[in-house]
Motif scaffolding. Structure first.
Motif, mmCIF file in Angstrom:
data_model
loop_
_atom_site.group_PDB
_atom_site.id
_atom_site.type_symbol
_atom_site.label_atom_id
_atom_site.label_comp_id
_atom_site.label_asym_id
_atom_site.label_seq_id
_atom_site.Cartn_x
_atom_site.Cartn_y
_atom_site.Cartn_z
ATOM 1 N N UNK A 53 1.539 2.692 0.540
ATOM 2 C CA UNK A 53 0.583 1.601 0.304
ATOM 3 C C UNK A 53 1.149 0.257 0.759
ATOM 4 N N UNK A 56 1.002 0.276 4.529
ATOM 5 C CA UNK A 56 -0.391 0.109 4.962
ATOM 6 C C UNK A 56 -0.864 -1.325 4.746
ATOM 7 N N UNK A 58 -1.771 -2.476 1.663
ATOM 8 C CA UNK A 58 -2.679 -2.539 0.508
ATOM 9 C C UNK A 58 -2.039 -3.303 -0.642
ATOM 10 N N UNK A 59 -0.696 -3.219 -0.701
ATOM 11 C CA UNK A 59 0.040 -3.946 -1.736
ATOM 12 C C UNK A 59 1.210 -4.676 -1.061
ATOM 13 N N UNK A 76 -3.713 -4.994 5.385
ATOM 14 C CA UNK A 76 -4.116 -3.803 6.126
ATOM 15 C C UNK A 76 -4.521 -4.183 7.538
ATOM 16 N N UNK A 77 -4.300 -3.294 8.481
ATOM 17 C CA UNK A 77 -4.669 -3.618 9.851
ATOM 18 C C UNK A 77 -4.860 -2.372 10.685
ATOM 19 N N UNK B 186 -10.196 0.531 1.115
ATOM 20 C CA UNK B 186 -8.924 0.500 1.843
ATOM 21 C C UNK B 186 -9.076 1.118 3.227
ATOM 22 N N UNK B 189 -10.631 -1.372 5.423
ATOM 23 C CA UNK B 189 -9.679 -2.435 5.779
ATOM 24 C C UNK B 189 -8.727 -1.965 6.874
ATOM 25 N N UNK B 190 -8.239 -0.730 6.721
ATOM 26 C CA UNK B 190 -7.310 -0.191 7.717
ATOM 27 C C UNK B 190 -7.974 0.013 9.060
ATOM 28 N N UNK B 191 -9.288 0.181 9.043
ATOM 29 C CA UNK B 191 -10.006 0.367 10.300
ATOM 30 C C UNK B 191 -10.395 -0.980 10.904
ATOM 31 N N UNK B 192 -9.870 -2.043 10.328
ATOM 32 C CA UNK B 192 -10.042 -3.361 10.924
ATOM 33 C C UNK B 192 -11.321 -4.072 10.531
#
Lengths: 267, 288
Positions: A53, A56, A58-59, A76-77, B186, B189-192
């Motif tokens: 996490x 990633x 998230x934290x 996140x990206x 989440x 978010x990770x998928x931009x």
């Protein structure tokens, strides 16, 4: 590119009412090279998911730093795609729609190009013919294929997998491990797989980072140089498995460890 | 052999027919389906018959004036026919429906507000005390004030209905947004996905089943509030119709109006439910 550096990362959670803090991670450091397949191995509750996490985004880590190609991770990206244990597919989107999601958040991709990428990834995970299905119409293994395709479609630098096959039955788990090995061979991405299965880690990874029980610390950083495909009954596999088992069991023999050893066939 | 016996017989045979032969499940015919549907109206039919007997035979024998207070179903049916033929009932029904729909359109503002409250803690912090104070006030309690504000007519009625619809949609939207699985957000978010993207394409969609529940409940509340509002503050609509009939002692018209209110409410609810099933096949599968 996709070199991931985890440098002396610590994470502490505030306790409940007693004010006692939980140290989830303590001074964890390791490096995953570009295109390397790395497994994070440890008992349940050793903080490996927490670590994922943090990577990633998230934290945020309490101490230390995480960088990808020298750039600190803050949120996140798209360059760090995540595959979740519970798939986390968008239930209202079709297989195609899920895979397209990450492409639609980038305005600059033309519709035709988008469709080409979607089709390519549907083929990659072997889901041709299921493009218009909704997630609830698919089996667990197929859902995880969609999740992997969705994560890969945005062309990330690192793929983070959080116990992706834990919810599958044994047969499907083996099948999906082979699939993942095949996908990794054809896509060559940096992979970070969180798992509590020694066999899964040895079958798939170039490098296994073994974490100790809470607080999570790096117990050993093992480079696996067994030839692929790896068979569970080869001498090298058996020796490495025994070595890691001992590592994981050679811990303060509190009741929890004994229980965990009987739940996960480590002993 | 009565129709209920017929359907019962069919029903008991069919599991045996289906048995282990999965390839050819017994396809219920149109006739058997409608007979089965009819069966559920058994008790209601019995009640209507009893009512017909009491109001048509028994009451006139005891005291003829009492029939005025409870006219028999046959008289109600006749009144309904007259009201439909004259166009009076459709006109009132349409007036009421129009108010409900306009109020509903305004009450949809509860969806963005609910999403904001569910998504940003500080918005919830600021708005929640206000909502929790206003919510327990029944829409009917707003009638006196709203008549002074808007006068008698559409605006006042719509305001009352609006209050009835707004809060259920708002509360359900907030609940729906708060209940969204963390990993869905989440993943996005990770998928931009940008914040705007996440709100419009994940949060709104994921909360939609709960929002539709809110709309269903809201429509029901609104419909009830509507009639109350029309009783005192309107010169058209079903509420007005039954109150107007009272002043001329036309109990048959009152009953026609009440039944129309009931049937329409039931119809709206069925419609929304069917719509939800059509629009959200995935949520149904998830809850089953």
């Amino acid at each position: 590119m996709g070199t991931l550096i985890v440098d002396r990362v610590g994470k502490t959670y505030p306790g409940n009412k007693t004010g006692e803090q939980t140290v989830a991670l303590d001074g964890v450091s390791f490096t995953v090279a570009d295109n390397e397949f790395c497994a994070l191995l440890g008992h349940s509750g050793c903080g490996k998911t927490t670590l994922l996490n943090l990577i990633a985004g998230f934290e945020q880590p309490g101490s230390g730093s995480i960088t990808l190609d020298g750039v600190p991770v803050r949120r996140p990206g798209r360059e760090r795609a995540v595959v979740f244990q519970d798939y986390a597919l968008f239930p209202w989107l079709t297989v195609e729609g899920n895979i397209r999601f990450g492409l639609e958040t980038q305005g600059r991709i033309a519709a035709g190009e988008r469709q080409r990428i979607v089709d390519e990834h549907i083929r990659l995970v072997g889901l041709a013919g299921f493009e218009r299905h909704l997630p609830h119409q698919l089996s667990g293994g197929m859902r995880q294929r969609v999740a992997i395709a969705r994560a890969l479609a945005t062309d990330p630098q690192v793929l983070l997998l959080d116990e992706p096959f834990a919810a599958l039955d044994a047969q499907n788990r083996l099948l999906m491990q082979d699939e993942l090995a095949r996908i990794w061979a054809s896509e060559t991405k940096t992979m970070l797989l969180v798992t509590h299965s020694i066999e899964e880690a040895i079958r798939l990874a170039d490098r296994i980072v073994v974490l100790s029980r809470r607080p999570g610390r790096v117990r050993e950083n093992i480079v696996v140089d067994l030839p692929r495909p790896r068979h569970e009954d080869s001498a090298g596999f058996i020796a490495l498995r025994r070595h890691i088992r001992n590592l994981l069991n050679d811990e303060p023999a509190d009741q929890l460890a004994v229980e965990a050893a009987s739940v996960f066939p480590l002993a | 052999m009565s129709s209920s016996e017929l359907t019962a017989g069919r029903h008991s045979r069919s599991p045996g027919d289906a048995g282990f032969n999965i390839q050819t499940p017994r396809v219920p015919t149109f006739l058997s389906l409608s007979l089965r549907k009819l069966r559920q109206f058994g008790f209601v039919s019995l009640l209507i018959l009893a009512w017909q007997y009491i109001s048509g035979v028994w009451l006139p024998a005891v005291d003829a004036t009492l029939v005025t207070l409870l006219p028999p179903p046959s008289a109600v049916a006749l009144a309904a026919r007259d009201l439909i033929v004259s166009g009076e009932l459709p006109a009132h029904l349409w007036a009421s429906l129009q108010r409900e729909l306009i109020a509903f359109a305004f009450a949809l503002a509860a969806i963005p507000l609910g999403i904001a409250m569910g998504w940003w803690k500080w918005v919830n912090e600021q708005i929640d005390p206000l909502i929790e104070t206003l919510r327990p006030i029944p829409p009917i309690a707003w009638i006196p004030l709203s008549i002074l504000w808007f006068g008698i007519g559409d605006a006042q009625n719509q305001f009352i209905i609006f209050l009835g619809i707004f809060f259920p949609i708002l509360i359900n939207t907030v609940t729906g947004v708060k209940g969204i699985e963390t990993n869905l957000i989440r993943a996005a978010q990770s998928l931009g996905a940008s914040q705007w993207h996440i709100l419009t394409r994940v949060v709104l969609r994921a909360a939609l089943p709960q929002i539709l529940t809110g709309i269903r409940v809201g429509f029901g509340f609104g419909w009830m509030a509507l009639v109350a509002a029309e009783l005192v503050g309107a010169s058209s609509g079903l509420g007005f119709l039954i109150n107007d009939a009272r002043s001329v002692l036309r109990t048959d018209i009152i009953l026609v109006g009440m039944l129309t209110i009931g049937f329409t409410g039931f119809l709206i609810d069925t419609l929304v439910r069917k719509l939800a099933r059509r629009l959200l096949p995935w949520s149904l599968a998830a809850t089953r």
